[in-house]
Design a protein around this motif. Structure first.
Motif, PDB file in Angstrom:
ATOM      1  N   MET A   1       0.850  -1.202   0.000  1.00  0.00           N
ATOM      2  CA  MET A   1       0.000   0.000   0.000  1.00  0.00           C
ATOM      3  C   MET A   1       0.881   1.246   0.000  1.00  0.00           C
ATOM      4  O   MET A   1       1.733   1.409   0.866  1.00  0.00           O
ATOM      5  N   ASP A   2       0.699   2.118  -0.992  1.00  0.00           N
ATOM      6  CA  ASP A   2       1.489   3.347  -1.084  1.00  0.00           C
ATOM      7  C   ASP A   2       1.190   4.250   0.104  1.00  0.00           C
ATOM      8  O   ASP A   2       0.042   4.486   0.454  1.00  0.00           O
ATOM      9  N   GLN A   3       2.261   4.737   0.737  1.00  0.00           N
ATOM     10  CA  GLN A   3       2.100   5.557   1.937  1.00  0.00           C
ATOM     11  C   GLN A   3       1.818   7.021   1.621  1.00  0.00           C
ATOM     12  O   GLN A   3       1.415   7.777   2.503  1.00  0.00           O
ATOM     13  N   LEU A   4       2.037   7.439   0.370  1.00  0.00           N
ATOM     14  CA  LEU A   4       1.950   8.855   0.049  1.00  0.00           C
ATOM     15  C   LEU A   4       0.703   9.226  -0.739  1.00  0.00           C
ATOM     16  O   LEU A   4       0.162  10.320  -0.571  1.00  0.00           O
ATOM     17  N   GLU A   5       0.236   8.333  -1.595  1.00  0.00           N
ATOM     18  CA  GLU A   5      -0.921   8.644  -2.435  1.00  0.00           C
ATOM     19  C   GLU A   5      -2.227   8.508  -1.652  1.00  0.00           C
ATOM     20  O   GLU A   5      -2.344   7.647  -0.770  1.00  0.00           O
ATOM     21  N   PRO A   6      -3.229   9.333  -1.956  1.00  0.00           N
ATOM     22  CA  PRO A   6      -4.534   9.190  -1.304  1.00  0.00           C
ATOM     23  C   PRO A   6      -5.130   7.810  -1.579  1.00  0.00           C
ATOM     24  O   PRO A   6      -4.940   7.243  -2.660  1.00  0.00           O
ATOM     25  N   LEU A   7      -5.844   7.260  -0.604  1.00  0.00           N
ATOM     26  CA  LEU A   7      -6.493   5.961  -0.771  1.00  0.00           C
ATOM     27  C   LEU A   7      -7.886   6.140  -1.366  1.00  0.00           C
ATOM     28  O   LEU A   7      -8.506   7.194  -1.202  1.00  0.00           O
ATOM     29  N   ASP A   8      -8.354   5.104  -2.038  1.00  0.00           N
ATOM     30  CA  ASP A   8      -9.694   5.127  -2.602  1.00  0.00           C
ATOM     31  C   ASP A   8     -10.723   5.294  -1.486  1.00  0.00           C
ATOM     32  O   ASP A   8     -10.720   4.518  -0.522  1.00  0.00           O
ATOM     33  N   PRO A   9     -11.594   6.296  -1.582  1.00  0.00           N
ATOM     34  CA  PRO A   9     -12.567   6.554  -0.502  1.00  0.00           C
ATOM     35  C   PRO A   9     -13.465   5.369  -0.191  1.00  0.00           C
ATOM     36  O   PRO A   9     -13.803   5.134   0.976  1.00  0.00           O
ATOM     37  N   ASP A  10     -13.861   4.609  -1.215  1.00  0.00           N
ATOM     38  CA  ASP A  10     -14.716   3.438  -0.963  1.00  0.00           C
ATOM     39  C   ASP A  10     -13.971   2.377  -0.174  1.00  0.00           C
ATOM     40  O   ASP A  10     -14.535   1.739   0.725  1.00  0.00           O
ATOM     41  N   TYR A  11     -12.688   2.187  -0.508  1.00  0.00           N
ATOM     42  CA  TYR A  11     -11.866   1.228   0.235  1.00  0.00           C
ATOM     43  C   TYR A  11     -11.722   1.660   1.687  1.00  0.00           C
ATOM     44  O   TYR A  11     -11.869   0.846   2.609  1.00  0.00           O
ATOM     45  N   VAL A  12     -11.467   2.935   1.895  1.00  0.00           N
ATOM     46  CA  VAL A  12     -11.311   3.456   3.254  1.00  0.00           C
ATOM     47  C   VAL A  12     -12.597   3.252   4.056  1.00  0.00           C
ATOM     48  O   VAL A  12     -12.576   2.767   5.192  1.00  0.00           O
ATOM     49  N   ALA A  13     -13.727   3.607   3.451  1.00  0.00           N
ATOM     50  CA  ALA A  13     -15.009   3.477   4.145  1.00  0.00           C
ATOM     51  C   ALA A  13     -15.291   2.032   4.509  1.00  0.00           C
ATOM     52  O   ALA A  13     -15.778   1.728   5.609  1.00  0.00           O
ATOM     53  N   GLU A  14     -14.967   1.112   3.597  1.00  0.00           N
ATOM     54  CA  GLU A  14     -15.211  -0.315   3.859  1.00  0.00           C
ATOM     55  C   GLU A  14     -14.320  -0.813   4.996  1.00  0.00           C
ATOM     56  O   GLU A  14     -14.771  -1.543   5.880  1.00  0.00           O
ATOM     57  N   GLN A  15     -13.063  -0.415   4.999  1.00  0.00           N
ATOM     58  CA  GLN A  15     -12.132  -0.834   6.052  1.00  0.00           C
ATOM     59  C   GLN A  15     -12.537  -0.256   7.413  1.00  0.00           C
ATOM     60  O   GLN A  15     -12.501  -0.952   8.430  1.00  0.00           O
ATOM     61  N   LEU A  16     -12.936   1.009   7.415  1.00  0.00           N
ATOM     62  CA  LEU A  16     -13.295   1.656   8.677  1.00  0.00           C
ATOM     63  C   LEU A  16     -14.597   1.108   9.261  1.00  0.00           C
ATOM     64  O   LEU A  16     -14.868   1.313  10.455  1.00  0.00           O
ATOM     65  N   SER A  17     -15.359   0.419   8.459  1.00  0.00           N
ATOM     66  CA  SER A  17     -16.625  -0.140   8.942  1.00  0.00           C
ATOM     67  C   SER A  17     -16.447  -1.492   9.622  1.00  0.00           C
ATOM     68  O   SER A  17     -17.401  -2.047  10.158  1.00  0.00           O
ATOM     69  N   ARG A  18     -15.208  -2.019   9.584  1.00  0.00           N
ATOM     70  CA  ARG A  18     -14.956  -3.363  10.120  1.00  0.00           C
ATOM     71  C   ARG A  18     -14.008  -3.299  11.315  1.00  0.00           C
ATOM     72  O   ARG A  18     -13.167  -2.399  11.409  1.00  0.00           O
ATOM     73  N   PRO A  19     -14.118  -4.275  12.247  1.00  0.00           N
ATOM     74  CA  PRO A  19     -13.161  -4.351  13.342  1.00  0.00           C
ATOM     75  C   PRO A  19     -11.753  -4.543  12.775  1.00  0.00           C
ATOM     76  O   PRO A  19     -11.592  -5.115  11.699  1.00  0.00           O
ATOM     77  N   PRO A  20     -10.739  -4.037  13.455  1.00  0.00           N
ATOM     78  CA  PRO A  20     -10.790  -3.474  14.810  1.00  0.00           C
ATOM     79  C   PRO A  20     -11.184  -2.002  14.882  1.00  0.00           C
ATOM     80  O   PRO A  20     -11.187  -1.423  15.954  1.00  0.00           O
ATOM     81  N   PHE A  21     -11.517  -1.386  13.718  1.00  0.00           N
ATOM     82  CA  PHE A  21     -11.910   0.021  13.741  1.00  0.00           C
ATOM     83  C   PHE A  21     -13.246   0.190  14.457  1.00  0.00           C
ATOM     84  O   PHE A  21     -14.132  -0.657  14.377  1.00  0.00           O
ATOM     85  N   VAL A  22     -13.359   1.308  15.163  1.00  0.00           N
ATOM     86  CA  VAL A  22     -14.582   1.677  15.868  1.00  0.00           C
ATOM     87  C   VAL A  22     -14.931   3.099  15.435  1.00  0.00           C
ATOM     88  O   VAL A  22     -14.064   3.977  15.439  1.00  0.00           O
ATOM     89  N   SER A  23     -16.172   3.328  15.060  1.00  0.00           N
ATOM     90  CA  SER A  23     -16.590   4.653  14.606  1.00  0.00           C
ATOM     91  C   SER A  23     -16.977   5.522  15.794  1.00  0.00           C
ATOM     92  O   SER A  23     -17.928   5.234  16.514  1.00  0.00           O
ATOM     93  N   VAL A  24     -16.204   6.590  16.008  1.00  0.00           N
ATOM     94  CA  VAL A  24     -16.471   7.567  17.059  1.00  0.00           C
ATOM     95  C   VAL A  24     -16.460   8.935  16.397  1.00  0.00           C
ATOM     96  O   VAL A  24     -15.406   9.409  15.958  1.00  0.00           O
ATOM     97  N   ASP A  25     -17.599   9.577  16.307  1.00  0.00           N
ATOM     98  CA  ASP A  25     -17.725  10.813  15.554  1.00  0.00           C
ATOM     99  C   ASP A  25     -16.796  11.903  16.092  1.00  0.00           C
ATOM    100  O   ASP A  25     -16.782  12.189  17.294  1.00  0.00           O
ATOM    101  N   GLY A  26     -15.995  12.473  15.183  1.00  0.00           N
ATOM    102  CA  GLY A  26     -15.074  13.536  15.566  1.00  0.00           C
ATOM    103  C   GLY A  26     -13.690  13.053  15.950  1.00  0.00           C
ATOM    104  O   GLY A  26     -12.818  13.867  16.253  1.00  0.00           O
ATOM    105  N   VAL A  27     -13.470  11.732  15.929  1.00  0.00           N
ATOM    106  CA  VAL A  27     -12.167  11.156  16.290  1.00  0.00           C
ATOM    107  C   VAL A  27     -11.759  10.185  15.186  1.00  0.00           C
ATOM    108  O   VAL A  27     -12.570   9.356  14.755  1.00  0.00           O
TER     109      VAL A  27
END
Length: 284
Positions: A1-27
């Motif tokens: 995974m390239d550390q400098l280029e922006p990530l695909d927003p759909d990929y990010v959203a899908e990853q953030l919706s799964r554990p171990p990520f936890v959605s806390v608004d504003g953090v």
């Protein structure tokens, strides 16, 4: 995974919706440190006990409620006063949750000379540079890390969250120490560390705006992004350094943090639970 280029927003959203990520608004970059498999047969790290994140200064009322729903009783802030002033990110008041300020670095560690050297190391993005920085964190963080470790020793049923600014370096090292102490293997710890690449992505624009005000980074976007890289191989190198230079996690906790063998055993015991049965097994 390239550390400098922006990530695909759909990929990010899908990853953030799964554990171990936890959605806390504003953090951003909120993750649960459990359940991860360990070297102890049938035991995993206890979920819902220790959470890690980026700064919580912009947490919303909805985010505060989410932390309460998770049972979080204490937030531990590893940032310095200097950072909070520079970025305009004071410690927030969170009704019903204690916020404890335990800075890893003292004010004098943020002199212009020290910051220039630190920025130069971060900007290189090299593993060797991160090892210098991570050694500085280990050497300075004994008192701060000890507060969080004692929380898990004394209050295992009172979940806590610890954070720095990005939730990567100071936070990542404390998370790695906890996971290593529990018997999580190095590759899994490195994968957890690398998840910050995804976890910080929603704050990418804010991060770049902040760093654009720092002369060192104002005209060097690549250097700014290198500062926030979180490669798995960096954590592997850190764990090797921890073993070779500090004698391993337990020796570090004994010598630098100042906890006893009994403390270490209690922390490990409180941070481990039986692994959940597979779904099919529970139906037999």
């Amino acid at each position: 995974m390239d550390q400098l280029e922006p990530l695909d927003p759909d990929y990010v959203a899908e990853q953030l919706s799964r554990p171990p990520f936890v959605s806390v608004d504003g953090v951003v970059n909120v993750r649960d440190l459990g359940p991860y498999p360990t070297s102890h047969p049938g035991l995993v790290t206890k979920p819902g006990t220790a959470y890690r994140s980026g700064e919580v200064s912009h947490i919303t009322p909805e985010g505060m409620q989410k932390l309460k729903d998770l049972g979080v009783t204490t937030i531990y802030d590893l940032r310095s006063d200097t950072e909070m002033v520079r970025y305009g990110t004071p410690i927030p008041a969170v009704d019903g949750i204690e916020v404890v300020h335990i800075p890893v670095f003292k004010t004098e560690d943020y002199s212009p000379e020290s910051m220039a050297k630190r920025f130069e190391l971060y900007a290189s993005g090299k593993i060797e540079a991160f090892m210098i920085l991570y050694s500085q964190i280990l050497n300075s963080a004994g008192p701060a890390f000890g507060v969080v470790l004692r929380h898990i020793r004394d209050r295992p049923n009172s979940p806590c969250l610890f954070h720095c600014t990005a939730g990567k370096d100071r936070t990542g090292i404390l998370a790695a120490l906890l996971l290593k102490l529990a018997g999580v293997d190095d590759e899994t710890i490195a994968r957890d560390y690398a998840l910050t690449r995804v976890g910080r992505e929603p704050a990418r624009e804010m991060i770049m705006k902040r760093l654009s005000n720092v002369p060192y980074f104002a005209t060097n976007t690549e250097a700014a992004l290198n500062m926030f890289s979180s490669r798995a191989e960096t954590m592997i190198a850190f764990l090797q350094m921890l073993q070779e230079r500090y004698g391993g996690v337990e020796e570090y906790i004994r010598k630098i943090v100042g906890l006893s063998d009994e403390d270490i055993a209690a922390i490990r015991k409180n941070f481990l639970v039986p692994a959940p049965l597979p779904e099919n097994a529970s139906k037999l």
